[in-house]
Design a protein around this motif. Structure first.
Motif, PDB file in Angstrom:
ATOM      1  N   ASN A  63      13.782  23.436 -39.298  1.00 36.39           N
ATOM      2  CA  ASN A  63      13.690  22.462 -38.281  1.00 36.39           C
ATOM      3  C   ASN A  63      13.936  22.612 -36.740  1.00 36.39           C
ATOM      4  OD1 ASN A  63      12.208  20.649 -40.434  1.00 36.39           O
ATOM      5  ND2 ASN A  63      14.305  20.507 -41.113  1.00 36.39           N
ATOM      6  N   LEU A  64      13.539  22.205 -35.862  1.00 33.33           N
ATOM      7  CA  LEU A  64      13.720  22.806 -34.555  1.00 33.33           C
ATOM      8  C   LEU A  64      13.784  21.380 -33.758  1.00 33.33           C
ATOM      9  CD1 LEU A  64      14.147  24.673 -31.942  1.00 33.33           C
ATOM     10  CD2 LEU A  64      11.637  24.262 -31.602  1.00 33.33           C
ATOM     11  N   GLY A  65      14.904  21.193 -32.903  1.00 32.65           N
ATOM     12  CA  GLY A  65      14.981  20.384 -31.858  1.00 32.65           C
ATOM     13  C   GLY A  65      15.527  20.710 -30.787  1.00 32.65           C
ATOM     14  N   LEU A  66      14.804  20.129 -29.589  1.00 33.20           N
ATOM     15  CA  LEU A  66      15.286  20.578 -28.126  1.00 33.20           C
ATOM     16  C   LEU A  66      15.533  19.095 -27.419  1.00 33.20           C
ATOM     17  CD1 LEU A  66      12.447  22.745 -27.363  1.00 33.20           C
ATOM     18  CD2 LEU A  66      14.569  23.700 -28.134  1.00 33.20           C
ATOM     19  N   SER A  67      16.823  19.098 -26.644  1.00 40.33           N
ATOM     20  CA  SER A  67      17.091  18.079 -26.014  1.00 40.33           C
ATOM     21  C   SER A  67      17.603  18.290 -24.446  1.00 40.33           C
ATOM     22  CB  SER A  67      18.280  17.152 -26.507  1.00 40.33           C
ATOM     23  OG  SER A  67      18.907  16.206 -25.986  1.00 40.33           O
ATOM     24  N   LYS A  81      18.261  23.665 -41.939  1.00 38.73           N
ATOM     25  CA  LYS A  81      17.468  23.913 -42.740  1.00 38.73           C
ATOM     26  C   LYS A  81      18.206  23.596 -44.089  1.00 38.73           C
ATOM     27  CE  LYS A  81      15.366  27.983 -45.550  1.00 38.73           C
ATOM     28  NZ  LYS A  81      14.077  27.387 -45.965  1.00 38.73           N
ATOM     29  N   ALA A  82      17.269  22.887 -45.033  1.00 37.53           N
ATOM     30  CA  ALA A  82      17.850  22.502 -46.414  1.00 37.53           C
ATOM     31  C   ALA A  82      17.694  23.632 -47.547  1.00 37.53           C
ATOM     32  CB  ALA A  82      16.764  21.375 -46.899  1.00 37.53           C
ATOM     33  N   LEU A  83      18.871  24.023 -47.788  1.00 36.39           N
ATOM     34  CA  LEU A  83      18.820  25.080 -49.212  1.00 36.39           C
ATOM     35  C   LEU A  83      19.700  24.535 -50.314  1.00 36.39           C
ATOM     36  CD1 LEU A  83      20.261  28.191 -46.821  1.00 36.39           C
ATOM     37  CD2 LEU A  83      17.996  27.528 -47.959  1.00 36.39           C
ATOM     38  N   HIS A  84      19.099  23.457 -50.785  1.00 37.61           N
ATOM     39  CA  HIS A  84      19.384  22.454 -51.695  1.00 37.61           C
ATOM     40  C   HIS A  84      20.252  23.034 -52.649  1.00 37.61           C
ATOM     41  CE1 HIS A  84      16.899  19.444 -50.217  1.00 37.61           C
ATOM     42  NE2 HIS A  84      15.582  20.156 -50.505  1.00 37.61           N
ATOM     43  N   PRO A  85      21.595  22.584 -52.780  1.00 37.60           N
ATOM     44  CA  PRO A  85      22.078  20.998 -52.339  1.00 37.60           C
ATOM     45  C   PRO A  85      22.889  21.233 -50.967  1.00 37.60           C
ATOM     46  CG  PRO A  85      23.690  21.962 -53.737  1.00 37.60           C
ATOM     47  CD  PRO A  85      22.685  22.909 -53.871  1.00 37.60           C
ATOM     48  N   PHE A  86      22.366  22.274 -50.302  1.00 35.32           N
ATOM     49  CA  PHE A  86      23.267  22.573 -48.838  1.00 35.32           C
ATOM     50  C   PHE A  86      22.234  22.109 -47.907  1.00 35.32           C
ATOM     51  CE2 PHE A  86      25.298  25.377 -51.948  1.00 35.32           C
ATOM     52  CZ  PHE A  86      26.670  24.988 -51.943  1.00 35.32           C
ATOM     53  N   ILE A  87      22.679  21.766 -46.761  1.00 34.96           N
ATOM     54  CA  ILE A  87      22.100  21.641 -45.359  1.00 34.96           C
ATOM     55  C   ILE A  87      23.092  22.709 -44.420  1.00 34.96           C
ATOM     56  CG2 ILE A  87      21.338  20.239 -43.256  1.00 34.96           C
ATOM     57  CD1 ILE A  87      19.844  19.520 -45.985  1.00 34.96           C
ATOM     58  N   ALA A 110       9.469  19.723 -37.217  1.00 30.50           N
ATOM     59  CA  ALA A 110       9.709  19.994 -38.428  1.00 30.50           C
ATOM     60  C   ALA A 110       9.129  21.171 -38.873  1.00 30.50           C
ATOM     61  CB  ALA A 110       9.471  19.044 -39.534  1.00 30.50           C
ATOM     62  N   ASP A 111       9.530  22.248 -39.987  1.00 31.65           N
ATOM     63  CA  ASP A 111       9.003  23.369 -40.534  1.00 31.65           C
ATOM     64  C   ASP A 111       8.027  24.267 -39.315  1.00 31.65           C
ATOM     65  OD1 ASP A 111       8.329  24.935 -42.482  1.00 31.65           O
ATOM     66  OD2 ASP A 111       6.418  24.051 -42.824  1.00 31.65           O
ATOM     67  N   VAL A 139      27.668  23.980 -42.367  1.00 31.95           N
ATOM     68  CA  VAL A 139      27.352  23.624 -43.726  1.00 31.95           C
ATOM     69  C   VAL A 139      27.620  22.613 -44.618  1.00 31.95           C
ATOM     70  CG1 VAL A 139      27.065  25.052 -46.044  1.00 31.95           C
ATOM     71  CG2 VAL A 139      27.235  26.403 -43.941  1.00 31.95           C
ATOM     72  N   ALA A 140      26.765  21.877 -45.145  1.00 29.51           N
ATOM     73  CA  ALA A 140      27.069  20.702 -45.850  1.00 29.51           C
ATOM     74  C   ALA A 140      26.388  20.607 -46.980  1.00 29.51           C
ATOM     75  CB  ALA A 140      26.452  19.280 -45.097  1.00 29.51           C
ATOM     76  N   TRP A 141      27.423  20.327 -48.245  1.00 27.71           N
ATOM     77  CA  TRP A 141      27.118  20.166 -49.566  1.00 27.71           C
ATOM     78  C   TRP A 141      26.961  18.641 -49.855  1.00 27.71           C
ATOM     79  CZ3 TRP A 141      31.225  20.063 -53.843  1.00 27.71           C
ATOM     80  CH2 TRP A 141      30.632  20.035 -55.029  1.00 27.71           C
ATOM     81  N   ILE A 142      25.535  18.363 -50.299  1.00 27.32           N
ATOM     82  CA  ILE A 142      25.213  17.039 -50.764  1.00 27.32           C
ATOM     83  C   ILE A 142      25.524  17.016 -52.350  1.00 27.32           C
ATOM     84  CG2 ILE A 142      23.434  15.618 -50.811  1.00 27.32           C
ATOM     85  CD1 ILE A 142      22.438  16.986 -48.416  1.00 27.32           C
TER      86      ILE A 142
END
Length: 267
Positions: free
Chosen positions: A163-167, A213-219, A154-155, A252-255
């Motif tokens: 936030n980074l994720g590796l798999s 990344k969270a860009l409230h209210p978006f992800i 995170a961060d 892009v998701a709008w919460i």
């Protein structure tokens, strides 16, 4: 098709539930080993429920069976997109590939975690039964086993909230599953597509990197996944046209609704 990103960002507390709407843009091959790609524009519901037993997340619905500080055993789902064989040069004249869904137990083992630095390394061991459906019937299409290592940070660039994720990990499946995608029955044999009977075993390996990344209210999320089929038991199938393929996506998701109750953010 798997998740738009291979991770869920680490954090202290999150709302018990969140709801919203999102839009994803995907580019991916028709199937693993195909050299023909499609673009998808997919609306999706954004739903999170962080209960002690039931979890509803972007990439899965899971029922938690057993949990300790280091181990989590749950039931999870996955799925794949359909393929119209008339649109794929290598599958012309063959049956379409119906959409698939997977269900089965998954064991997650936390190998390393630092909550202060907000990173974790985990080993996931999912075993799932695979089914295909034309929405009038459901057919069993074998089993898959996809062990993989997840690294989450995170961060990752301090102060940015990125936030980074590796798999990364190998894949294995039985004869029935490989046969659904790579077997060529005598009725569909052609001079350029000889008969082929796919066996069970090693299915290749995948590696994925994702960011959100969270860009409230978006992800906002993005990922790239690489797929290598070298050494797989079906690499000689006439339906395998490349040993290396990739897929990528952006969403892009709008919460617009969320719970006032906060709960610890734990996997």
């Amino acid at each position: 098709m798997t998740a738009l990103s291979p991770f869920r960002a680490l954090g202290a507390e999150k709302p018990l539930w969140e709801a919203g709407l999102g839009m994803a843009v995907l580019r991916m091959p028709d199937y693993r080993g195909s050299d023909e790609y499609r673009n998808y524009l997919l609306p999706f519901p954004y739903l999170f429920y962080r209960g002690d037993v039931l979890r509803v997340e972007r990439e899965r619905v899971s029922g938690r069976i057993f949990r300790t500080d280091r181990l989590l055993l749950d039931i999870s789902l996955n799925g794949g997109v359909p393929v119209d064989s008339s649109d794929n040069a290598d599958r012309q004249g063959m049956p379409d590939l119906d959409p698939t869904f997977e269900i089965g137990p998954s064991l997650s083992i936390t190998l390393l975690e630092n909550r202060q630095e907000r990173y974790a390394l985990k080993l996931a061991l999912p075993v799932r039964a695979v089914f295909s459906t034309d929405f009038s019937s459901v057919r069993r299409e074998g089993w898959v086993f996809h062990p993989r290592l997840h690294f989450e940070k995170a961060d990752v660039i301090p102060g940015t909230g990125l936030n980074l994720g590796l798999s990364v990990g190998p894949m294995f499946a039985d004869r029935n599953h490989h046969g659904y995608f790579y077997t060529v029955e005598p009725a569909y044999e052609t001079p350029s597509r000889p008969r082929y009977d796919a066996g069970g075993g090693y299915s290749g390996s995948t590696a994925t990197v994702g960011l959100n990344k969270a860009l409230h209210p978006f992800i906002v999320s993005a990922f790239v996944s690489l797929d290598h089929l070298g050494g797989s038991v079906f690499e000689d199938s006439p339906l395998v046209k490349t040993q290396n393929s990739w897929m990528c996506g952006f969403s892009v998701a709008w919460i617009f609704l969320k719970s006032e109750r906060m709960v610890p953010k734990a996997d």
